[in-house]
Scaffold this active site. Structure first.
Site, PDB file in Angstrom:
ATOM      1  N   SER A 145       0.838  -1.182  -0.143  1.00  0.00           N
ATOM      2  CA  SER A 145      -0.187  -0.018   0.041  1.00  0.00           C
ATOM      3  C   SER A 145       0.940   1.323  -0.096  1.00  0.00           C
ATOM      4  O   SER A 145       2.174   1.100   0.600  1.00  0.00           O
ATOM      5  CB  SER A 145      -1.018   0.100   1.209  1.00  0.00           C
ATOM      6  OG  SER A 145      -1.458   1.125   1.287  1.00  0.00           O
ATOM      7  N   TYR A 158      -1.695  -0.687  10.326  1.00  0.00           N
ATOM      8  CA  TYR A 158      -1.691  -0.749   9.040  1.00  0.00           C
ATOM      9  C   TYR A 158      -0.496  -0.452   8.357  1.00  0.00           C
ATOM     10  O   TYR A 158       0.036  -1.070   7.558  1.00  0.00           O
ATOM     11  CB  TYR A 158      -2.875   0.107   8.570  1.00  0.00           C
ATOM     12  CG  TYR A 158      -3.268  -0.446   6.878  1.00  0.00           C
ATOM     13  CD1 TYR A 158      -3.733  -1.593   6.592  1.00  0.00           C
ATOM     14  CD2 TYR A 158      -2.982   0.589   6.015  1.00  0.00           C
ATOM     15  CE1 TYR A 158      -3.961  -1.900   5.263  1.00  0.00           C
ATOM     16  CE2 TYR A 158      -3.322   0.164   4.520  1.00  0.00           C
ATOM     17  CZ  TYR A 158      -3.789  -1.010   4.174  1.00  0.00           C
ATOM     18  OH  TYR A 158      -4.062  -1.338   3.016  1.00  0.00           O
TER      19      TYR A 158
END
Length: 256
Positions: A145, A158
């Site tokens: 990501s 995350y």
């Protein structure tokens, strides 16, 4: 890819995690259209089964918690028993809740679970798939990501997991080469919602216009790159990160 190719197939088998929806589903559908046999892996047994049925005979579903090594080992053994080979592993499964929990409220259990799925899962899958990928000069693609490079508030678990996944990617490339190539794809804003949700809550012009390319990304933007990376044309590429974000991480932004 022609309809004939999708029917005949290319003889290769790919395993895609987090495949019941979103980017994982998009990758699976794209690979099937290119003639791959795809093993769709997800914790959502009900939806995963329906998705595999809808995708046709080249889709096979397996329910799996990627953070549980015993389940990973059993599932990989089942895949080999069913198809006799494995050519590509796409690690997409993730707990994606950036910005959900402020640091002061972040439970250690939430932190540990996020890292277990997002980071330990790809490691476990690589560990158990490596012997079979090596036999066919296979490939691994980890879906990371842009959050590995830049953050919003309250995204510690995350961001850490995706940053770790990038490091895991080049470590695996060094350890598993030259037989196995390992790369990472880092999506930015990808509208991975189901069609009904996209229709009921369409994105705004501002959503699209803030991207250098003039639009928010689609699952196909990610899927096409993954398909190329696991193909023969990318044979000289390993240990790399490919950012798919419409130019957002290269855009200088100042508040007016």
């Amino acid at each position: 890819m022609s309809d004939l190719a999708s029917i005949i197939g290319n003889g290769k088998v790919a395993l895609v995690t987090g495949a019941a929806r979103g980017i994982g589903l998009g990758i699976s559908a794209w690979l099937i259209a290119e003639g791959w046999q795809v093993v769709l892996v997800d914790q959502d047994r009900e939806r995963g089964g329906k998705v595999a049925e809808a995708l046709g005979e080249k889709a096979w579903f397996a329910a799996l918690d990627v953070a549980q090594e015993s389940q990973v080992a059993v599932t990989i053994a089942e895949v080999l028993g069913q198809f006799g080979r494995l050519d590509a592993l796409v690690c997409n499964a993730a707990i994606a809740r950036p910005g959900a929990t402020p640091l002061e409220s972040l439970a250690l259990s939430e932190w540990n679970r996020t890292l277990a799925v997002n980071l330990s899962g790809p490691m476990l899958l690589a560990k158990h798939c490596a012997p079979y990928l090596r036999a066919h000069n296979g490939c691994i693609v980890n879906i990371a990501s842009t959050r590995a490079h830049q953050s919003e508030r309250h995204s510690e678990a995350y961001a850490a997991s995706k940053g770790g996944l990038l490091s895991l990617t080049h470590a695996l490339a060094a350890s598993l080469g030259p037989e196995i190539r390992v790369n990472a794809v880092s999506p930015g804003w990808i509208d991975a919602r189901d069609p009904g949700e996209r229709a009921s809550a369409p994105l705004t012009e501002l959503d699209h216009d803030q991207h250098t390319v003039g639009r928010v990304g689609t699952v196909e933007d990610v899927a096409s790159l993954v398909a190329w990376l696991i193909g023969d044309s990318a044979g000289f590429i390993t240990g790399q990160e490919f950012v798919v974000d419409g130019g957002m991480t290269r855009k200088m932004i100042y508040l007016d």
